[in-house]
Design a protein around this motif. Structure first.
Motif, PDB file in Angstrom:
ATOM      1  N   ASN A   7      27.294  46.788  39.897  1.00 33.65           N
ATOM      2  CA  ASN A   7      28.488  46.416  39.139  1.00 33.65           C
ATOM      3  C   ASN A   7      29.728  46.573  40.004  1.00 33.65           C
ATOM      4  O   ASN A   7      29.939  47.633  40.605  1.00 33.65           O
ATOM      5  CB  ASN A   7      28.654  47.312  37.906  1.00 33.65           C
ATOM      6  N   ASP A  15      38.078  54.542  36.092  1.00 32.93           N
ATOM      7  CA  ASP A  15      38.512  53.785  37.258  1.00 32.93           C
ATOM      8  C   ASP A  15      39.153  54.694  38.298  1.00 32.93           C
ATOM      9  O   ASP A  15      39.006  54.476  39.491  1.00 32.93           O
ATOM     10  CB  ASP A  15      39.508  52.686  36.866  1.00 32.93           C
ATOM     11  N   ARG A  71      38.153  53.986  30.099  1.00 35.97           N
ATOM     12  CA  ARG A  71      37.920  53.054  31.203  1.00 35.97           C
ATOM     13  C   ARG A  71      38.925  53.313  32.329  1.00 35.97           C
ATOM     14  O   ARG A  71      38.554  53.339  33.499  1.00 35.97           O
ATOM     15  CB  ARG A  71      38.017  51.623  30.697  1.00 35.97           C
ATOM     16  N   HIS A  96      33.649  46.678  39.505  1.00 37.76           N
ATOM     17  CA  HIS A  96      34.774  46.789  38.565  1.00 37.76           C
ATOM     18  C   HIS A  96      36.000  46.316  39.338  1.00 37.76           C
ATOM     19  O   HIS A  96      36.273  46.815  40.433  1.00 37.76           O
ATOM     20  CB  HIS A  96      34.957  48.234  38.112  1.00 37.76           C
ATOM     21  N   THR A 119      31.201  43.999  27.459  1.00 40.41           N
ATOM     22  CA  THR A 119      29.879  44.042  28.099  1.00 40.41           C
ATOM     23  C   THR A 119      28.935  44.852  27.232  1.00 40.41           C
ATOM     24  O   THR A 119      29.362  45.609  26.364  1.00 40.41           O
ATOM     25  CB  THR A 119      29.948  44.715  29.488  1.00 40.41           C
ATOM     26  N   ASN A 120      27.655  44.703  27.501  1.00 42.74           N
ATOM     27  CA  ASN A 120      26.705  45.566  26.800  1.00 42.74           C
ATOM     28  C   ASN A 120      26.688  46.918  27.504  1.00 42.74           C
ATOM     29  O   ASN A 120      27.123  47.048  28.644  1.00 42.74           O
ATOM     30  CB  ASN A 120      25.307  44.938  26.730  1.00 42.74           C
ATOM     31  N   MET A 152      37.065  43.120  29.504  1.00 41.74           N
ATOM     32  CA  MET A 152      35.845  42.336  29.347  1.00 41.74           C
ATOM     33  C   MET A 152      34.855  43.078  28.450  1.00 41.74           C
ATOM     34  O   MET A 152      34.659  44.278  28.582  1.00 41.74           O
ATOM     35  CB  MET A 152      35.228  42.101  30.726  1.00 41.74           C
ATOM     36  N   TYR A 166      22.175  50.528  30.440  1.00 40.54           N
ATOM     37  CA  TYR A 166      22.194  50.953  31.834  1.00 40.54           C
ATOM     38  C   TYR A 166      20.984  50.383  32.554  1.00 40.54           C
ATOM     39  O   TYR A 166      19.852  50.490  32.093  1.00 40.54           O
ATOM     40  CB  TYR A 166      22.188  52.484  31.914  1.00 40.54           C
ATOM     41  N   ARG A 181      27.077  42.194  38.885  1.00 37.70           N
ATOM     42  CA  ARG A 181      27.868  41.903  37.692  1.00 37.70           C
ATOM     43  C   ARG A 181      29.313  42.267  37.990  1.00 37.70           C
ATOM     44  O   ARG A 181      29.602  43.340  38.511  1.00 37.70           O
ATOM     45  CB  ARG A 181      27.332  42.727  36.512  1.00 37.70           C
ATOM     46  N   ILE A 182      30.221  41.364  37.658  1.00 38.88           N
ATOM     47  CA  ILE A 182      31.648  41.590  37.865  1.00 38.88           C
ATOM     48  C   ILE A 182      32.240  42.011  36.523  1.00 38.88           C
ATOM     49  O   ILE A 182      32.092  41.309  35.528  1.00 38.88           O
ATOM     50  CB  ILE A 182      32.363  40.313  38.355  1.00 38.88           C
ATOM     51  N   LEU A 183      32.894  43.163  36.500  1.00 43.45           N
ATOM     52  CA  LEU A 183      33.489  43.697  35.271  1.00 43.45           C
ATOM     53  C   LEU A 183      35.007  43.684  35.406  1.00 43.45           C
ATOM     54  O   LEU A 183      35.568  44.398  36.238  1.00 43.45           O
ATOM     55  CB  LEU A 183      32.977  45.112  35.006  1.00 43.45           C
ATOM     56  N   ARG A 184      35.638  42.854  34.587  1.00 42.03           N
ATOM     57  CA  ARG A 184      37.094  42.699  34.621  1.00 42.03           C
ATOM     58  C   ARG A 184      37.738  43.479  33.477  1.00 42.03           C
ATOM     59  O   ARG A 184      37.078  43.765  32.480  1.00 42.03           O
ATOM     60  CB  ARG A 184      37.436  41.220  34.525  1.00 42.03           C
TER      61      ARG A 184
END
Length: 96
Positions: A81, A26, A22, A83, A71-72, A69, A75, A63-66
């Motif tokens: 999304n 990023d 991840r 991030h 998530t599924n 977090m 795709y 969708r906000i990805l922190r």
């Protein structure tokens, strides 16, 4: 006879954790795939506070990805999304 166990080429375990991947993503976001969600036009928001993106119509259904977090992994090319880091600064915008 030589028996290879794979230990000679093994990498440190920390390099293969989900968090490592991840963090790498990023820093090295992939190019948008078919940009069905409009992520390409939102790239100027990377590095900005998440609140800036909320002012756009595109972000209303995003969708906000922190960090950390769960998530599924399904795709969805139409889903936008965002991030964000722990301070709600946008680090990546992509479809998915």
């Amino acid at each position: 006879m030589h028996c290879h166990t794979g230990s000679v080429h093994a990498h440190p375990r920390s390099e293969h954790t989900p968090g490592h991947r991840r963090r790498w993503l990023d820093r090295h976001p992939p190019a948008p795939r078919n940009d069905g969600c409009g992520a390409g036009s939102m790239q100027s928001y990377v590095g900005q506070p998440l609140s800036y993106a909320y002012a756009t119509d595109a972000a209303m259904n995003a969708r906000i990805l922190r960090p950390g977090m769960i998530t599924n992994m399904m795709y969805d090319a139409q889903r936008l999304n965002f991030h964000v880091d722990s301070g709600d600064t946008i680090t990546r915008i992509a479809c998915g």
